[in-house]
Scaffold this motif. Sequence first.
Motif, PDB file in Angstrom:
ATOM      1  N   LEU A  44      46.735 -12.146  37.587  1.00  0.00           N
ATOM      2  CA  LEU A  44      47.528 -11.516  38.637  1.00  0.00           C
ATOM      3  C   LEU A  44      48.908 -11.119  38.110  1.00  0.00           C
ATOM      4  O   LEU A  44      49.419 -10.036  38.407  1.00  0.00           O
ATOM      5  CB  LEU A  44      47.674 -12.479  39.819  1.00  0.00           C
ATOM      6  CG  LEU A  44      48.482 -11.959  41.011  1.00  0.00           C
ATOM      7  CD1 LEU A  44      47.768 -10.784  41.671  1.00  0.00           C
ATOM      8  CD2 LEU A  44      48.716 -13.073  42.025  1.00  0.00           C
ATOM      9  N   SER A  45      49.533 -11.977  37.302  1.00  0.00           N
ATOM     10  CA  SER A  45      50.852 -11.677  36.732  1.00  0.00           C
ATOM     11  C   SER A  45      50.792 -10.454  35.827  1.00  0.00           C
ATOM     12  O   SER A  45      51.695  -9.600  35.849  1.00  0.00           O
ATOM     13  CB  SER A  45      51.369 -12.884  35.946  1.00  0.00           C
ATOM     14  OG  SER A  45      51.506 -14.017  36.791  1.00  0.00           O
ATOM     15  N   LEU A  46      49.713 -10.354  35.030  1.00  0.00           N
ATOM     16  CA  LEU A  46      49.558  -9.196  34.151  1.00  0.00           C
ATOM     17  C   LEU A  46      49.442  -7.909  34.968  1.00  0.00           C
ATOM     18  O   LEU A  46      50.073  -6.888  34.643  1.00  0.00           O
ATOM     19  CB  LEU A  46      48.309  -9.382  33.279  1.00  0.00           C
ATOM     20  CG  LEU A  46      47.881  -8.168  32.447  1.00  0.00           C
ATOM     21  CD1 LEU A  46      48.959  -7.801  31.442  1.00  0.00           C
ATOM     22  CD2 LEU A  46      46.548  -8.437  31.737  1.00  0.00           C
ATOM     23  N   ILE A  47      48.666  -7.946  36.022  1.00  0.00           N
ATOM     24  CA  ILE A  47      48.475  -6.756  36.859  1.00  0.00           C
ATOM     25  C   ILE A  47      49.796  -6.317  37.480  1.00  0.00           C
ATOM     26  O   ILE A  47      50.171  -5.135  37.433  1.00  0.00           O
ATOM     27  CB  ILE A  47      47.437  -7.043  37.955  1.00  0.00           C
ATOM     28  CG1 ILE A  47      46.055  -7.249  37.336  1.00  0.00           C
ATOM     29  CG2 ILE A  47      47.395  -5.913  38.977  1.00  0.00           C
ATOM     30  CD1 ILE A  47      45.037  -7.813  38.308  1.00  0.00           C
ATOM     31  N   ASN A 105      46.200   1.640  32.608  1.00  0.00           N
ATOM     32  CA  ASN A 105      44.865   1.307  32.116  1.00  0.00           C
ATOM     33  C   ASN A 105      44.701  -0.206  31.960  1.00  0.00           C
ATOM     34  O   ASN A 105      43.664  -0.776  32.348  1.00  0.00           O
ATOM     35  CB  ASN A 105      44.615   1.999  30.777  1.00  0.00           C
ATOM     36  CG  ASN A 105      43.238   1.704  30.228  1.00  0.00           C
ATOM     37  OD1 ASN A 105      42.226   2.144  30.756  1.00  0.00           O
ATOM     38  ND2 ASN A 105      43.183   0.919  29.158  1.00  0.00           N
ATOM     39  N   ALA A 106      45.730  -0.861  31.408  1.00  0.00           N
ATOM     40  CA  ALA A 106      45.673  -2.320  31.264  1.00  0.00           C
ATOM     41  C   ALA A 106      45.575  -3.004  32.629  1.00  0.00           C
ATOM     42  O   ALA A 106      44.810  -3.963  32.810  1.00  0.00           O
ATOM     43  CB  ALA A 106      46.910  -2.822  30.516  1.00  0.00           C
ATOM     44  N   ALA A 107      46.338  -2.484  33.592  1.00  0.00           N
ATOM     45  CA  ALA A 107      46.303  -3.076  34.938  1.00  0.00           C
ATOM     46  C   ALA A 107      44.941  -2.879  35.598  1.00  0.00           C
ATOM     47  O   ALA A 107      44.406  -3.797  36.235  1.00  0.00           O
ATOM     48  CB  ALA A 107      47.406  -2.455  35.802  1.00  0.00           C
ATOM     49  N   PHE A 108      44.358  -1.692  35.450  1.00  0.00           N
ATOM     50  CA  PHE A 108      43.046  -1.429  36.056  1.00  0.00           C
ATOM     51  C   PHE A 108      41.964  -2.316  35.453  1.00  0.00           C
ATOM     52  O   PHE A 108      41.092  -2.820  36.170  1.00  0.00           O
ATOM     53  CB  PHE A 108      42.668   0.046  35.887  1.00  0.00           C
ATOM     54  CG  PHE A 108      43.425   0.977  36.794  1.00  0.00           C
ATOM     55  CD1 PHE A 108      43.596   0.667  38.135  1.00  0.00           C
ATOM     56  CD2 PHE A 108      43.951   2.159  36.316  1.00  0.00           C
ATOM     57  CE1 PHE A 108      44.296   1.510  38.980  1.00  0.00           C
ATOM     58  CE2 PHE A 108      44.653   3.016  37.146  1.00  0.00           C
ATOM     59  CZ  PHE A 108      44.830   2.693  38.482  1.00  0.00           C
ATOM     60  N   GLU A 113      38.398  -7.374  36.758  1.00  0.00           N
ATOM     61  CA  GLU A 113      37.958  -8.763  36.582  1.00  0.00           C
ATOM     62  C   GLU A 113      38.455  -9.652  37.723  1.00  0.00           C
ATOM     63  O   GLU A 113      37.737 -10.514  38.214  1.00  0.00           O
ATOM     64  CB  GLU A 113      38.460  -9.307  35.231  1.00  0.00           C
ATOM     65  CG  GLU A 113      37.912  -8.561  34.028  1.00  0.00           C
ATOM     66  CD  GLU A 113      36.393  -8.605  33.981  1.00  0.00           C
ATOM     67  OE1 GLU A 113      35.799  -9.650  34.351  1.00  0.00           O
ATOM     68  OE2 GLU A 113      35.782  -7.585  33.602  1.00  0.00           O
ATOM     69  N   LEU A 114      39.701  -9.428  38.144  1.00  0.00           N
ATOM     70  CA  LEU A 114      40.259 -10.219  39.243  1.00  0.00           C
ATOM     71  C   LEU A 114      39.425 -10.057  40.514  1.00  0.00           C
ATOM     72  O   LEU A 114      39.029 -11.039  41.152  1.00  0.00           O
ATOM     73  CB  LEU A 114      41.703  -9.778  39.509  1.00  0.00           C
ATOM     74  CG  LEU A 114      42.377 -10.432  40.724  1.00  0.00           C
ATOM     75  CD1 LEU A 114      42.962 -11.785  40.335  1.00  0.00           C
ATOM     76  CD2 LEU A 114      43.482  -9.537  41.300  1.00  0.00           C
ATOM     77  N   THR A 115      39.138  -8.808  40.874  1.00  0.00           N
ATOM     78  CA  THR A 115      38.435  -8.539  42.130  1.00  0.00           C
ATOM     79  C   THR A 115      36.991  -9.013  42.086  1.00  0.00           C
ATOM     80  O   THR A 115      36.492  -9.592  43.058  1.00  0.00           O
ATOM     81  CB  THR A 115      38.495  -7.039  42.455  1.00  0.00           C
ATOM     82  OG1 THR A 115      39.867  -6.640  42.550  1.00  0.00           O
ATOM     83  CG2 THR A 115      37.804  -6.739  43.768  1.00  0.00           C
ATOM     84  N   ASP A 158      37.805  -5.888  48.165  1.00  0.00           N
ATOM     85  CA  ASP A 158      38.019  -4.899  47.112  1.00  0.00           C
ATOM     86  C   ASP A 158      39.078  -3.894  47.543  1.00  0.00           C
ATOM     87  O   ASP A 158      40.014  -3.574  46.801  1.00  0.00           O
ATOM     88  CB  ASP A 158      36.689  -4.203  46.803  1.00  0.00           C
ATOM     89  CG  ASP A 158      36.824  -3.132  45.736  1.00  0.00           C
ATOM     90  OD1 ASP A 158      37.635  -3.307  44.818  1.00  0.00           O
ATOM     91  OD2 ASP A 158      36.127  -2.109  45.829  1.00  0.00           O
ATOM     92  N   LEU A 159      38.952  -3.386  48.777  1.00  0.00           N
ATOM     93  CA  LEU A 159      39.946  -2.445  49.301  1.00  0.00           C
ATOM     94  C   LEU A 159      41.303  -3.113  49.468  1.00  0.00           C
ATOM     95  O   LEU A 159      42.349  -2.502  49.189  1.00  0.00           O
ATOM     96  CB  LEU A 159      39.460  -1.888  50.648  1.00  0.00           C
ATOM     97  CG  LEU A 159      40.410  -0.927  51.367  1.00  0.00           C
ATOM     98  CD1 LEU A 159      40.656   0.316  50.521  1.00  0.00           C
ATOM     99  CD2 LEU A 159      39.850  -0.534  52.734  1.00  0.00           C
ATOM    100  N   LEU A 160      41.324  -4.373  49.897  1.00  0.00           N
ATOM    101  CA  LEU A 160      42.586  -5.086  50.099  1.00  0.00           C
ATOM    102  C   LEU A 160      43.335  -5.253  48.779  1.00  0.00           C
ATOM    103  O   LEU A 160      44.544  -5.004  48.696  1.00  0.00           O
ATOM    104  CB  LEU A 160      42.312  -6.450  50.727  1.00  0.00           C
ATOM    105  CG  LEU A 160      43.542  -7.302  51.058  1.00  0.00           C
ATOM    106  CD1 LEU A 160      44.348  -6.668  52.170  1.00  0.00           C
ATOM    107  CD2 LEU A 160      43.126  -8.708  51.452  1.00  0.00           C
ATOM    108  N   ASN A 161      42.628  -5.678  47.727  1.00  0.00           N
ATOM    109  CA  ASN A 161      43.265  -5.829  46.418  1.00  0.00           C
ATOM    110  C   ASN A 161      43.811  -4.506  45.911  1.00  0.00           C
ATOM    111  O   ASN A 161      44.945  -4.428  45.411  1.00  0.00           O
ATOM    112  CB  ASN A 161      42.262  -6.392  45.411  1.00  0.00           C
ATOM    113  CG  ASN A 161      42.224  -7.904  45.410  1.00  0.00           C
ATOM    114  OD1 ASN A 161      42.998  -8.557  46.105  1.00  0.00           O
ATOM    115  ND2 ASN A 161      41.317  -8.482  44.657  1.00  0.00           N
TER     116      ASN A 161
END
Length: 449
Positions: A44-47, A105-108, A113-115, A158-161
Motif C-alpha cells: 500500500l505504501s508503494l502504491i 506503471n509501478a503503482a498499477f 496484487e493488492l486488490t 476492485d472499483l473501491l481500490n
Amino acid sequence: HYRDRAVLRPDDIMARFRIDLRAEAFRSVLGFTLGHWRRQPWRLSLIMAAFLLSTLADVLTPLYSGRLVDAVAGSSAADDVAWSAAISAFWMLIALALSGVVLRNAAFMAIVELTLKMMADIAADAFRRVQRFSTDWHANSFAGSTVRKVTRGMWALDLLNDTILIALLPSVVMLVGSTLLLGWFWPLMGAVVAAGSALFIMVTAMLSLGYVAPAARLANTWDTRLGGSLADAVSCNAVVKGFGAEAREEARLARVVAKWRARTRRTWVRGTVNGTTQGTMLLLLRTAVIGLALMLWAWGEASAGDVAFVLTSFFVLQGYLRDIGTHIRNLQRSINDMEELVDFQGEPLGIEDQPGAGPIRISDGGITFDKVTFHYGNHRLPLYRDFSVEIAPGERVGLVGHSGSGKTTFVKLIQRLYDVNAGRILIDGQDISEVAQASLRAQIAIVQQ
C-alpha cells in the motif's frame, strides 16, 4: 414465498427521502477496507508513494509549459539565452512525462496484487462466515441472494481500490498542488481556484451521499432480490414443474423485475442530475479563471507564458475535478455494493462455540434429553416443553409422528443445528452446548432423505 414478497417496508419508504449525511455505510465499508489494507502495508505504501510522485509531475508540467512559451515568445532561435531556456524547459517536460509513466506503471503493478489478494481474502472470509451461520439463518435466506451479495461485494472492492488509490488520491494531490503553485505567483488566482474547487467538491459529495446513495441502496436491495429469485427458481425447477407452477413463478419474477427497474431508473436519473450540476459548476469556475487570467495580463501582471501556465494548469485541474465527480459517484456506488457483504461481519452466527470449547469424547453413545424446551424463532408455542427421553447406548430408535410433530427437529437438536431454549441435551454425560460443534457433528452419520 413470505421471504420475497414485493412489499415495501417502512425502511424502504424512508430510504426514498432520507438524507444520509452521517454516511454510516461509508464509515463501515471504509473501516472494513482499511482493515484489509493493513494486511499489506508495504504494498500500500508503494502504491501511494508512486501515485503521489507521478501526480506531482503533472502539477509541475504547466509551469514548464509556461516557461517554454515565454522562451519562444518574442525571441528567435538565434538568441542563445532564449534557446537555452527553451531546451531546458523541453527536456524538463520530457523528464516529467517519463517519470510519470514509470511511476504509474509501478503503482498499477502493485495495485493488481493488492486488490487480488484482498478480493481472495474477502471471498474466503465471507464463505467461512456464511458456512457458520445458523441453520435458521440459512432457512430464511435465499442462496442466490447470498451468492449475489458476496460476488457483487468482491467486484465492488476492485472499483473501491481503483477509485481511492488510482483516482481520488492523485486528484486531491493535483488540486492542492496546483492551487498552491498558482497562489504562489498570484494569490487572488489561488484563492479563486481553491474556493471554486472546494465548493465543487462539497456540492458533489453532498449530492452523492445524500441524494444518489439512498436511491442506490434501495436499488441494490431489489437487485439482490432479483438475483435470489432467479437462482432459487432455477435451482428448484423440479419442484416448480411438479406443481405446474411455471406461470406463477414467471408472474412473481415479473413483479420483482418491475420493482428493480423502477428503483434502478430512479438511481440513474439522480446520477444524471448530479452530473449536470457538476458540469454547470465547472463552467462557472472556468469562466472565473480564464477571465481573471486575462485581467492579470491586461494589468501587466502576467506574460504570455504566465497565461499559458494558468490555462494549462486549469485545464489539467478541470480534468481532475470532472473526474472527482465521477470518482465520488464510483465511490458511492462501490460503497453501496459492498454494504451487504460488510453486514455479514456484524451478523451473529446464531450457534457459536463457547470460549475454550473442546472436542466431545464419545465412549458409549448414550443420548439424554433433560427437560428440553424448544421453539422456532418467535413462535409462541414450543415444539417441545419439558421433554425428557433417554436413549441407551446401542439402542435403535425410530421416530414416528405426523408431519410437523418434531421428528426432524429431534435429530437437528442432537446435531446442535439449533440451541434449546431450556434444558440440556447430553451425550455420554457431556452437554453438547459446551463442546466444539465440528467435533460433535463429526461423530454423527446422516443419510439424507
